[in-house]
Design a protein around this motif. Structure first.
Motif, mmCIF file in Angstrom:
data_model
loop_
_atom_site.group_PDB
_atom_site.id
_atom_site.type_symbol
_atom_site.label_atom_id
_atom_site.label_comp_id
_atom_site.label_asym_id
_atom_site.label_seq_id
_atom_site.Cartn_x
_atom_site.Cartn_y
_atom_site.Cartn_z
ATOM 1 N N ALA A 4 41.169 62.941 16.157
ATOM 2 C CA ALA A 4 42.193 62.750 15.118
ATOM 3 C C ALA A 4 43.548 62.383 15.713
ATOM 4 N N ASP A 5 43.744 62.628 17.000
ATOM 5 C CA ASP A 5 44.989 62.285 17.689
ATOM 6 C C ASP A 5 44.779 61.177 18.703
ATOM 7 N N TRP A 6 43.855 60.269 18.401
ATOM 8 C CA TRP A 6 43.525 59.184 19.309
ATOM 9 C C TRP A 6 44.754 58.382 19.700
ATOM 10 N N ASP A 7 45.647 58.145 18.752
ATOM 11 C CA ASP A 7 46.848 57.370 19.052
ATOM 12 C C ASP A 7 47.644 58.029 20.171
ATOM 13 N N TRP A 8 47.745 59.338 20.151
ATOM 14 C CA TRP A 8 48.467 60.076 21.191
ATOM 15 C C TRP A 8 47.702 60.076 22.511
ATOM 16 N N HIS A 9 46.397 60.280 22.456
ATOM 17 C CA HIS A 9 45.610 60.475 23.677
ATOM 18 C C HIS A 9 45.267 59.183 24.411
ATOM 19 N N SER A 10 45.048 58.096 23.691
ATOM 20 C CA SER A 10 44.541 56.875 24.311
ATOM 21 C C SER A 10 45.593 56.102 25.096
ATOM 22 N N ALA A 11 46.847 56.365 24.865
ATOM 23 C CA ALA A 11 47.907 55.587 25.528
ATOM 24 C C ALA A 11 47.904 55.764 27.047
ATOM 25 N N VAL A 12 47.428 56.901 27.543
ATOM 26 C CA VAL A 12 47.450 57.129 28.991
ATOM 27 C C VAL A 12 46.549 56.157 29.741
ATOM 28 N N ASP A 13 45.562 55.585 29.046
ATOM 29 C CA ASP A 13 44.626 54.661 29.684
ATOM 30 C C ASP A 13 45.038 53.203 29.536
ATOM 31 N N GLN A 50 54.875 58.231 34.619
ATOM 32 C CA GLN A 50 55.874 59.002 33.880
ATOM 33 C C GLN A 50 55.599 58.962 32.377
ATOM 34 N N LEU A 51 55.172 57.813 31.858
ATOM 35 C CA LEU A 51 54.851 57.703 30.437
ATOM 36 C C LEU A 51 53.618 58.521 30.069
ATOM 37 N N ALA A 52 52.778 58.825 31.061
ATOM 38 C CA ALA A 52 51.568 59.612 30.822
ATOM 39 C C ALA A 52 51.744 61.089 31.176
ATOM 40 N N ALA A 53 52.922 61.457 31.655
ATOM 41 C CA ALA A 53 53.150 62.839 32.094
ATOM 42 C C ALA A 53 53.200 63.796 30.906
ATOM 43 N N THR A 54 52.513 64.924 31.070
ATOM 44 C CA THR A 54 52.593 66.003 30.084
ATOM 45 C C THR A 54 53.422 67.132 30.678
ATOM 46 N N HIS A 55 53.881 67.966 29.806
ATOM 47 C CA HIS A 55 54.672 69.123 30.232
ATOM 48 C C HIS A 55 54.147 70.338 29.486
ATOM 49 N N LEU A 57 55.198 60.521 26.459
ATOM 50 C CA LEU A 57 56.064 59.500 25.878
ATOM 51 C C LEU A 57 55.282 58.243 25.519
ATOM 52 N N GLY A 58 54.297 57.881 26.333
ATOM 53 C CA GLY A 58 53.455 56.730 25.995
ATOM 54 C C GLY A 58 52.664 56.988 24.723
ATOM 55 N N GLY A 59 52.126 58.208 24.595
ATOM 56 C CA GLY A 59 51.402 58.575 23.383
ATOM 57 C C GLY A 59 52.303 58.559 22.163
ATOM 58 N N MET A 60 53.539 59.000 22.349
ATOM 59 C CA MET A 60 54.502 58.997 21.245
ATOM 60 C C MET A 60 54.766 57.562 20.773
ATOM 61 N N LEU A 61 54.914 56.646 21.707
ATOM 62 C CA LEU A 61 55.165 55.259 21.353
ATOM 63 C C LEU A 61 53.980 54.680 20.577
ATOM 64 N N LYS A 62 52.771 54.958 21.036
ATOM 65 C CA LYS A 62 51.587 54.446 20.347
ATOM 66 C C LYS A 62 51.441 55.111 18.979
ATOM 67 N N HIS A 63 51.724 56.403 18.897
ATOM 68 C CA HIS A 63 51.680 57.107 17.615
ATOM 69 C C HIS A 63 52.648 56.470 16.620
ATOM 70 N N ASP A 84 47.959 49.894 29.635
ATOM 71 C CA ASP A 84 49.132 49.350 30.298
ATOM 72 C C ASP A 84 50.344 49.623 29.400
ATOM 73 N N PRO A 85 51.408 50.209 29.936
ATOM 74 C CA PRO A 85 52.583 50.488 29.112
ATOM 75 C C PRO A 85 53.136 49.260 28.391
ATOM 76 N N ALA A 86 53.031 48.087 29.012
ATOM 77 C CA ALA A 86 53.511 46.867 28.357
ATOM 78 C C ALA A 86 52.703 46.570 27.101
ATOM 79 N N ASP A 87 51.413 46.876 27.136
ATOM 80 C CA ASP A 87 50.566 46.664 25.959
ATOM 81 C C ASP A 87 50.929 47.629 24.833
ATOM 82 N N VAL A 88 51.215 48.874 25.191
ATOM 83 C CA VAL A 88 51.601 49.862 24.175
ATOM 84 C C VAL A 88 52.956 49.488 23.582
#
Length: 189
Positions: free
Chosen positions: A104-113, A55-60, A67-73, A115-119
């Motif tokens: 340039a958007d690595w923070d957004w893109h890398s979160a999908v790979d 769910q944190l890696a889901a795009t729409h 949402l995971g990318g947003m948190l890392k960003h 662990d959510p706890a790490d992010v």
């Protein structure tokens, strides 16, 4: 439920069911701005509560935002503004070793790979470092950042940085509202 004993003269305030405290109603400028920043940080955390890795890696589509990318960003934004700009520090990891030219958007893109706890831990640690920078500001909100505004070379006050961070969280909390509703139907302010 938590209680804030520093209500800016308004007395103790109870946190809502999501752990958020209203900013002080009659506080000084620093406590008011920090109250709004903390409220919006906690709002973001609420929007991510209970979600799975998928769910944190889901795009729409058409957006690629997650949402995971947003948190890392937002972890990156905290470290960038408070650590690099305000305090003049070199980027912390993982930002220092990131090839921003390649993505340039690595923070957004890398979160999908990850662990959510790490992010979440990365964001939590970034917020703690930001809060420590706020506490250490010798001239309060009038303290000038070590690094000037890029492009113009104009000095930036801590006040400007805190207001910008509130703006950043408000903007992304709006995105988070929409993404969370699309994921599981959850809504709320």
């Amino acid at each position: 439920m938590t209680i804030d004993e520093n209500g800016g003269g308004a007395g103790p305030r109870a946190a809502d069911q999501h752990g958020r405290l209203d900013p002080p109603f009659a506080g000084d400028e620093m406590s008011t701005l920090r109250g709004f920043l903390d409220f919006h940080r906690r709002t973001l955390a609420w929007k991510l509560e209970g979600l799975t890795r998928d769910q944190l890696a889901a795009t729409h589509p058409p957006s690629t935002m997650t949402l995971g990318g947003m948190l890392k960003h937002l972890a990156y934004v905290e470290d960038s503004w408070f650590g690099e700009v305000f305090l003049g520090r070199e980027p912390a990891e993982p930002w220092r070793s990131t090839d921003w030219q390649a993505d340039a958007d690595w923070d957004w893109h890398s979160a999908v790979d990850e662990d959510p706890a790490d992010v979440l831990a990365l964001w939590t640690e970034s917020v703690a470092r930001s809060d420590a920078a706020l506490e250490a500001a010798t001239d309060g909100l009038d303290t000038l950042a070590v690094r000037p505004w890029r492009g113009t070379g104009e000095p930036l006050s801590l006040r400007w940085i805190v207001v910008h961070m509130i703006e950043e969280y408000c903007r992304h909390n709006g995105h988070a509202d929409l993404l969370r509703e699309a994921i599981d139907g959850s809504t709320g302010e």
